[in-house]
Design an enzyme around this catalytic site. Sequence first.
Site, PDB file in Angstrom:
ATOM      1  N   CYS A 190      44.427  58.947  55.713  1.00 56.35           N
ATOM      2  CA  CYS A 190      44.384  57.659  56.905  1.00 56.35           C
ATOM      3  C   CYS A 190      44.955  56.580  56.586  1.00 56.35           C
ATOM      4  O   CYS A 190      44.618  55.815  55.434  1.00 56.35           O
ATOM      5  CB  CYS A 190      43.082  57.597  57.260  1.00 56.35           C
ATOM      6  SG  CYS A 190      42.918  56.379  58.936  1.00 56.35           S
ATOM      7  N   THR A 199      51.567  64.689  68.217  1.00 52.14           N
ATOM      8  CA  THR A 199      52.097  64.092  69.057  1.00 52.14           C
ATOM      9  C   THR A 199      52.234  64.838  70.453  1.00 52.14           C
ATOM     10  O   THR A 199      52.209  64.348  71.648  1.00 52.14           O
ATOM     11  CB  THR A 199      53.087  63.368  68.741  1.00 52.14           C
ATOM     12  OG1 THR A 199      52.962  62.365  67.484  1.00 52.14           O
ATOM     13  CG2 THR A 199      54.091  62.494  69.792  1.00 52.14           C
ATOM     14  N   LYS A 255      38.061  65.090  65.389  1.00 51.94           N
ATOM     15  CA  LYS A 255      38.697  63.493  64.685  1.00 51.94           C
ATOM     16  C   LYS A 255      38.000  63.502  63.517  1.00 51.94           C
ATOM     17  O   LYS A 255      36.857  63.722  63.318  1.00 51.94           O
ATOM     18  CB  LYS A 255      38.201  62.730  65.860  1.00 51.94           C
ATOM     19  CG  LYS A 255      38.476  61.255  65.293  1.00 51.94           C
ATOM     20  CD  LYS A 255      39.866  60.905  65.010  1.00 51.94           C
ATOM     21  CE  LYS A 255      40.043  59.764  64.485  1.00 51.94           C
ATOM     22  NZ  LYS A 255      41.472  59.240  64.049  1.00 51.94           N
TER      23      LYS A 255
HETATM   24  O1  LIG Z   1      44.403  55.876  62.916  1.00 53.70           O
HETATM   25  C1  LIG Z   1      43.583  56.815  62.617  1.00 53.70           C
HETATM   26  O2  LIG Z   1      42.572  56.949  63.250  1.00 53.70           O
HETATM   27  C2  LIG Z   1      44.477  57.869  61.936  1.00 53.70           C
HETATM   28  N1  LIG Z   1      45.774  57.814  62.304  1.00 53.70           N
HETATM   29  C3  LIG Z   1      46.599  58.553  61.707  1.00 53.70           C
HETATM   30  O3  LIG Z   1      47.826  58.877  62.035  1.00 53.70           O
HETATM   31  N2  LIG Z   1      46.042  59.598  60.638  1.00 53.70           N
HETATM   32  C4  LIG Z   1      44.860  59.527  60.317  1.00 53.70           C
HETATM   33  O4  LIG Z   1      44.293  60.208  59.332  1.00 53.70           O
HETATM   34  C5  LIG Z   1      43.999  58.659  60.990  1.00 53.70           C
HETATM   35  I1  LIG Z   1      41.941  58.731  60.567  1.00 53.70           I
END
Ligand SMILES: O=C(O)c1[nH]c(=O)[nH]c(=O)c1I
Length: 310
Positions: A129, A271, A44
């Site tokens: 993000c 997903t 993550k």
């Molecule tokens: O909301 C998130 O943690 C997130 N969600 C995403 O869809 N892509 C990202 O790079 C990240 I850092």
Amino acid sequence: IDLSVSWLGLSMASPLFNASGVMCRHADELDRLAASCAGAVITKSCTLEPRAGNPEPRYAALPFGSINSMGLPNEGFRYYLDYARRYDYGRGKPLFVSVSGMSADETLTILGELARLDLPCLPEVNLSCPNVPGKPQTGYDFAASAALLDAIVRIYPKTFGVKLPPYFDPVHFDMMADVLRAYPTLGFVTCINSIGNALVVDVERELALIRPKDGLGGLGGSYVLPTALANVREFARRLPDRHVVGCGGVTSGAEAFMHILCGATVVQIGTCLYEEGPGAFERIAAELSALMRSKGYRTLDAFRGRLGTP
Ligand SMILES: O=C(O)c1[nH]c(=O)[nH]c(=O)c1I
């Protein structure tokens, strides 16, 4: 049928692995991925300090994909560096560490620590993000991206990659590729992150589906496949001496085949992994293998990047 990939000094038995963010926040999830048929593992995205992320509801499955506004929940970079220190690289599954500092300085601090450890894992620097309120996607700011990459290559001497947002105009493909081309140690670009700031509506309740940003979140899954394929093909064309990691809309062997046909070296699954679980890697690899057999391809190189135009 040989699904193996050798790239950046790594070797993978399968071209499939998880997209950062899915099933990879905690060590037990990462271990489960490492024990699955995934060809690699990515963590993550991490920040300097641990984060709880956005208020819930912050994820929803949709008829053809998902929407998420997790808000970068993670255990903090030390947790993932510890994991990277303890990881068994000998099992032949590369480990990637996703980095998404809350600021350029945070990202540089994390990469500096990673450089000092000199481990076999590779960083994927997240420029995309879309879900931290008030934090713009660096990948849409070409000057900020160049400035960050200038600083990164000064403190991180080894090969690294970036996670890009989707672009929607050839001029932007050109501009971002021009930025990225300037960094010889940039070994891979991952296309794409979720399509940011979508809004999904519950008609019956007359409410947005998720709470953060009044319902705005990143779209993933089948909805984004055509955009993902375009980004893969356009960056693979513009950066022929770098690797493109395909990400977006892969739920089957045929869709993994599409990403590789468009030029992807390897393929991330988000997903579909979230909804199906790690069994998706075995299923999709088997479907890809069967499709290759039906077409007479014995290796991925036989068709990688060979998409034609009618
Ligand atoms: O909301 C998130 O943690 C997130 N969600 C995403 O869809 N892509 C990202 O790079 C990240 I850092």
